[in-house]
Write an enzyme that holds these catalytic residues in place. Structure first.
Site, PDB file in Angstrom:
ATOM      1  N   GLU A  70     -11.715   9.502  -2.571  1.00 12.44           N
ATOM      2  CA  GLU A  70     -12.498   9.928  -1.412  1.00 12.44           C
ATOM      3  C   GLU A  70     -13.418  11.090  -1.743  1.00 12.44           C
ATOM      4  OE1 GLU A  70      -9.260  12.694   0.875  1.00 12.44           O
ATOM      5  OE2 GLU A  70      -8.714  10.626   0.396  1.00 12.44           O
ATOM      6  N   CYS A  79      -5.524  14.644   6.077  1.00 14.14           N
ATOM      7  CA  CYS A  79      -5.486  13.257   6.544  1.00 14.14           C
ATOM      8  C   CYS A  79      -6.821  12.873   7.152  1.00 14.14           C
ATOM      9  CB  CYS A  79      -4.367  13.092   7.566  1.00 14.14           C
ATOM     10  SG  CYS A  79      -4.384  11.498   8.422  1.00 14.14           S
ATOM     11  N   TYR A 105       0.855  -1.189   0.000  1.00 14.79           N
ATOM     12  CA  TYR A 105       0.000   0.000   0.000  1.00 14.79           C
ATOM     13  C   TYR A 105       0.888   1.234   0.000  1.00 14.79           C
ATOM     14  CZ  TYR A 105      -3.121   3.709   1.444  1.00 14.79           C
ATOM     15  OH  TYR A 105      -3.824   4.895   1.502  1.00 14.79           O
ATOM     16  N   ASN A 139      -8.697   0.684   7.481  1.00  8.42           N
ATOM     17  CA  ASN A 139      -7.504   1.522   7.534  1.00  8.42           C
ATOM     18  C   ASN A 139      -6.983   1.547   8.971  1.00  8.42           C
ATOM     19  OD1 ASN A 139      -5.498   3.346   6.812  1.00  8.42           O
ATOM     20  ND2 ASN A 139      -6.850   5.130   6.953  1.00  8.42           N
ATOM     21  N   HIS A 192      -7.726   4.238  -4.213  1.00  8.39           N
ATOM     22  CA  HIS A 192      -8.957   4.692  -3.570  1.00  8.39           C
ATOM     23  C   HIS A 192      -9.172   6.181  -3.782  1.00  8.39           C
ATOM     24  CE1 HIS A 192      -6.818   6.276   0.038  1.00  8.39           C
ATOM     25  NE2 HIS A 192      -6.163   5.119   0.086  1.00  8.39           N
ATOM     26  N   ARG A 200     -13.827   5.517  -1.004  1.00 12.53           N
ATOM     27  CA  ARG A 200     -13.619   5.906   0.377  1.00 12.53           C
ATOM     28  C   ARG A 200     -14.526   7.085   0.729  1.00 12.53           C
ATOM     29  NH1 ARG A 200      -7.993   8.378   3.064  1.00 12.53           N
ATOM     30  NH2 ARG A 200      -9.021  10.080   4.161  1.00 12.53           N
ATOM     31  N   ASP A 260      -6.246  10.071  -3.308  1.00 10.36           N
ATOM     32  CA  ASP A 260      -6.879  11.234  -2.691  1.00 10.36           C
ATOM     33  C   ASP A 260      -8.257  11.513  -3.298  1.00 10.36           C
ATOM     34  OD1 ASP A 260      -4.760  11.799  -0.855  1.00 10.36           O
ATOM     35  OD2 ASP A 260      -3.581  12.568  -2.522  1.00 10.36           O
ATOM     36  N   GLU A 273     -13.790   5.449   6.242  1.00  7.82           N
ATOM     37  CA  GLU A 273     -12.686   6.006   7.011  1.00  7.82           C
ATOM     38  C   GLU A 273     -13.147   6.411   8.407  1.00  7.82           C
ATOM     39  OE1 GLU A 273      -9.809   6.037   7.814  1.00  7.82           O
ATOM     40  OE2 GLU A 273      -8.674   7.540   6.685  1.00  7.82           O
ATOM     41  N   ASP A 333       0.390  15.896   5.536  1.00  7.13           N
ATOM     42  CA  ASP A 333      -0.648  15.476   4.592  1.00  7.13           C
ATOM     43  C   ASP A 333      -1.835  16.439   4.667  1.00  7.13           C
ATOM     44  OD1 ASP A 333      -2.224  14.073   2.834  1.00  7.13           O
ATOM     45  OD2 ASP A 333      -2.750  12.483   4.248  1.00  7.13           O
ATOM     46  N   ASP A 351      -2.963   5.346  -2.764  1.00  5.11           N
ATOM     47  CA  ASP A 351      -3.845   6.459  -2.449  1.00  5.11           C
ATOM     48  C   ASP A 351      -3.950   7.365  -3.680  1.00  5.11           C
ATOM     49  OD1 ASP A 351      -5.223   8.556  -1.279  1.00  5.11           O
ATOM     50  OD2 ASP A 351      -3.874   8.764   0.425  1.00  5.11           O
TER      51      ASP A 351
END
Length: 309
Positions: free
Chosen positions: A121, A129, A49, A219, A119, A166, A94, A196, A64, A92
């Site tokens: 989001e 984050c 990952y 996660n 993923h 996500r 984002d 999340e 982040d 990721d």
């Protein structure tokens, strides 16, 4: 069948094969650069990952806070994914880094560099984050547009990628609002659901039931808002993927900090977990493929390493 002109399965096909086993939990240690990826690969992991936080911290030296661009993330993912293309990488992505067109471009670029899964989001583009407070969300319509764009881009690309939806809505919209968003994302074609910031084991178990038969991702961020489920606990709950994004960035901090303190205060760096001895450059290079590179050169007729190194 592989989509890369080879009889070997692609990384995305391997990841889909893992997801096809309902009894399997895919455990993905978080890596952020070539060195941490090599260490994980040397230990025989099945899947990697690439953490967005770790990428931002290691490449940009910043927290982040939505600072990394698509180019930053894609380039890092490309390097990690191609160290060992036989080991799938989930990365990721984002927010997709913009509107629908940009989301489509992001997905296409990730496919082209060999990423097996990503993923997306539902935070605003200036995201943060997922385990920080004060997150802002886009509307459910904009979120599902991102997922739809990702599915369209995947369909048009010469390749495949596992799309993980996500949501960060649990913090502000509650469980029902978050569930609504993930169900809408799956209806648009997302393969995996990622809630999340899950708060309790009971909530996690309910989430798995409510999203069935869609596979779900956990996660694990120790010190964050979610429980620190072990691999066995995550599997028992019913998760199909568990990512550990902070694994590398968490353990490297005290180790490097300690070594620097030893140098500044005592004038000498002591050994770290090696029977009182320091690691030699050769031993460290071997983690990063020294032996394999030398063998490749010799087999190709090169002479630079014919007598070793």
């Amino acid at each position: 069948m592989a989509t890369n002109g080879s009889t070997r399965p692609t990384a995305a096909e391997k990841l889909r094969g893992m997801l096809a086993d309902p009894k399997r939990l895919i455990v993905c240690p978080g890596v952020y650069d070539g060195y941490t990826a090599r260490i994980a690969l040397a230990e025989g992991v099945d899947c990697l990952y690439m953490t967005g936080a770790g990428t931002t911290m290691s490449r940009l030296g910043m927290a982040d806070m939505g600072i990394a661009t698509m180019n930053d993330m894609r380039d890092n993912a490309s390097m990690i994914a191609n160290i060992d293309p036989d080991t799938p990488l989930i990365a990721d992505a984002d927010t997709g880094y913009g509107g629908a067109i940009m989301v489509g471009r992001t997905v296409t670029q990730y496919i082209l560099v060999g990423v097996a899964g990503l993923h997306l989001e539902d935070q605003v583009v200036t995201k943060r984050c997922g385990h920080l407070q004060g997150k802002q969300l886009v509307s459910v319509e904009e979120y599902t547009s991102r997922i739809k764009a990702a599915v369209m881009a995947r369909s048009a690309a010469r390749g495949d990628i596992v799309l993980i939806a996500r949501t960060d809505a649990l913090q502000s919209l509650g469980y029902s609002g978050a569930l609504e968003r993930l169900r809408a994302a799956v209806a648009e074609g997302a393969d995996v659901a990622f809630l999340e910031g899950v708060k309790t084991r009971e909530q996690a178990e309910q989430f798995i039931k409510d999203m069935a038969p869609t596979p779900c991702l956990f996660n694990n961020v120790p010190g964050g808002v979610s429980p620190d489920f072990s691999v066995d606990e995550a599997q028992t709950i019913g998760y199909r993927i568990a990512i550990y994004p902070a694994l590398g960035i968490e353990v490297v901090y005290p180790a490097v900090k300690k070594a620097i303190q030893q140098l500044l205060r005592g004038g000498k760096v002591e050994s770290v977990e090696k029977d009182g001895k320091r690691w030699s450059p050769r031993e460290l290079f071997e983690v990063c493929g020294l032996k394999e590179s030398m063998e490749f050169d010799v087999k190709a007729g090169g002479t630079a390493y014919a007598n070793g190194a």
